[in-house]
Enzyme design. Structure first.
Site, PDB file in Angstrom:
ATOM      1  N   ALA A 157       0.839  -1.207   0.000  1.00 20.43           N
ATOM      2  CA  ALA A 157       0.000   0.000   0.000  1.00 20.43           C
ATOM      3  C   ALA A 157       0.871   1.253   0.000  1.00 20.43           C
ATOM      4  O   ALA A 157       1.978   1.248   0.526  1.00 20.43           O
ATOM      5  CB  ALA A 157      -0.898   0.003   1.237  1.00 20.43           C
ATOM      6  N   ASP A 158       0.353   2.323  -0.600  1.00 19.57           N
ATOM      7  CA  ASP A 158       1.015   3.624  -0.466  1.00 19.57           C
ATOM      8  C   ASP A 158       0.112   4.541   0.361  1.00 19.57           C
ATOM      9  O   ASP A 158      -0.940   4.118   0.840  1.00 19.57           O
ATOM     10  CB  ASP A 158       1.370   4.213  -1.837  1.00 19.57           C
ATOM     11  CG  ASP A 158       0.136   4.559  -2.674  1.00 19.57           C
ATOM     12  OD1 ASP A 158      -0.978   4.578  -2.120  1.00 19.57           O
ATOM     13  OD2 ASP A 158       0.299   4.807  -3.880  1.00 19.57           O
ATOM     14  N   SER A 159       0.540   5.788   0.534  1.00 22.74           N
ATOM     15  CA  SER A 159      -0.189   6.668   1.460  1.00 22.74           C
ATOM     16  C   SER A 159      -1.633   6.916   1.003  1.00 22.74           C
ATOM     17  O   SER A 159      -2.533   7.024   1.827  1.00 22.74           O
ATOM     18  CB  SER A 159       0.557   7.989   1.643  1.00 22.74           C
ATOM     19  OG  SER A 159       0.720   8.632   0.395  1.00 22.74           O
TER      20      SER A 159
END
Lengths: 81, 250
Positions: free
Chosen positions: A38-40
């Protein structure tokens, strides 16, 4: 949506849908960023999806502490009405 | 170009007249399947625009809400996504100015100009970003103004809000780039619309004297830049402020 396993199953399904990973890859100790890729922006979307699904408010400073799938499940279980 | 917007759903705020209407018409001509315009005051003009869009073969509708009402902004975006299944292009065009020298600006006039010109755009972007993130595609175009870049006496609030739109454009462009959402601004100069029609001839002549191309611009000339930035032809352009000012400010 009354008992604990339902919460876990629902959270798994939200994560699988958002991150495009298989539910069998999602373990309580899985880190959203390190293990699930996941990214932000994904984290923000996951938080919003959980807020909608369980009708909880997850403030930003609390969301910062949700790093693993288990953290998310615990947060929802503790704060769900 | 006409195939470029096939099946695309476009929202243009302030679409009943002026630059907004020209943008809506340009998207309809470029083949957009659905063009939604928003308006607040002029229902007759909004309905006339809807008629013009339908003549171009687009599905068209007008939604009424006040940009100062952030809940209404979110509701409008939700409604479009529910009805049409997606939102591909958001054009934050609606704007208003209350002119006055800085020492005479009332708090409520300052706030109103911030709410309509800047906060409304933010509220629509906030609401649109989620469906666009899910789509992994989208284009947002904010209509700023040459006065946001160069200032203008009598327009401290309006130019501050328009300069704010440029910062908003660049930050959101960086935030959403990883989801293939592009965010750009178009900065018109002195364009022939209702907003500029009240200027007296002397002031008009003076302003035209400062424009390299020696004339006012047309709404259609702004719309061309907006449609370009929304199209695949601009697929590598984000965070840009495209001046459409005839060389008034370079």
């Amino acid at each position: 949506m009354s008992n604990a396993t339902d919460v876990e199953a629902k959270i798994k399904s939200i994560i699988a849908d958002q991150l495009g990973v298989g539910e069998d890859e999602i373990k309580p100790e899985s880190s959203f960023i390190e293990d699930l890729g996941a990214d932000s922006l994904d984290i923000v979307e996951l938080v919003m999806a959980m807020e909608e699904e369980f009708e909880v408010e997850i403030p930003d400073d609390e969301a910062e502490n949700i790093k693993t799938v288990g953290d998310a499940v615990n947060y929802v279980k503790t704060h769900k009405k | 170009m006409s195939e470029g917007f096939k099946d695309k759903v476009v929202l243009v705020t302030g679409g009943s007249r002026g630059i907004g209407r020209a943008c809506a018409q340009a998207f309809a001509k470029a083949g957009a399947s659905t063009v939604v315009i928003s308006y607040v005051g002029n229902e007759a003009a909004a309905m006339e625009t809807v008629g013009l869009l339908q003549q171009s073969g687009a599905k068209a509708e007008a939604v009424r809400f006040d940009l100062a009402d952030t809940a209404a902004c979110a509701g409008a975006i939700d409604g479009i996504v529910k009805t049409h299944g997606r939102l591909d292009v958001l054009v934050n065009n609606a704007g208003m100015a209350i002119d006055g020298l800085v020492m005479r600006i009332k708090d409520e006039d300052w706030d109103r100009q911030m709410d309509i010109n800047l906060r409304g755009a933010f509220a629509l972007i906030r609401a649109a970003s989620r469906p666009m993130m899910k789509q992994r595609a989208g284009a947002i175009i904010n209509i700023t103004s040459v006065v946001g870049e160069m200032g203008n006496p009598g327009q401290a609030a309006y130019s501050a809000a328009k300069a704010g739109l440029i910062g908003l454009t660049k930050s959101v462009a960086k935030e959403l780039a990883s989801r293939s959402i592009r965010v750009n601004a178009v900065s018109p100069g002195f364009i022939s619309t209702d907003m500029t029609s009240h200027l007296d001839d002397e002031l008009r002549q003076k302003m035209v004297g400062g424009i390299a191309l020696g004339r006012l611009g047309n709404p259609e000339e702004v719309a061309g830049a907006v449609v370009f930035l929304a199209s695949d032809a601009a697929s590598y352009i984000t965070g840009e402020v495209l001046k459409v000012n005839g060389g008034m400010y370079m």
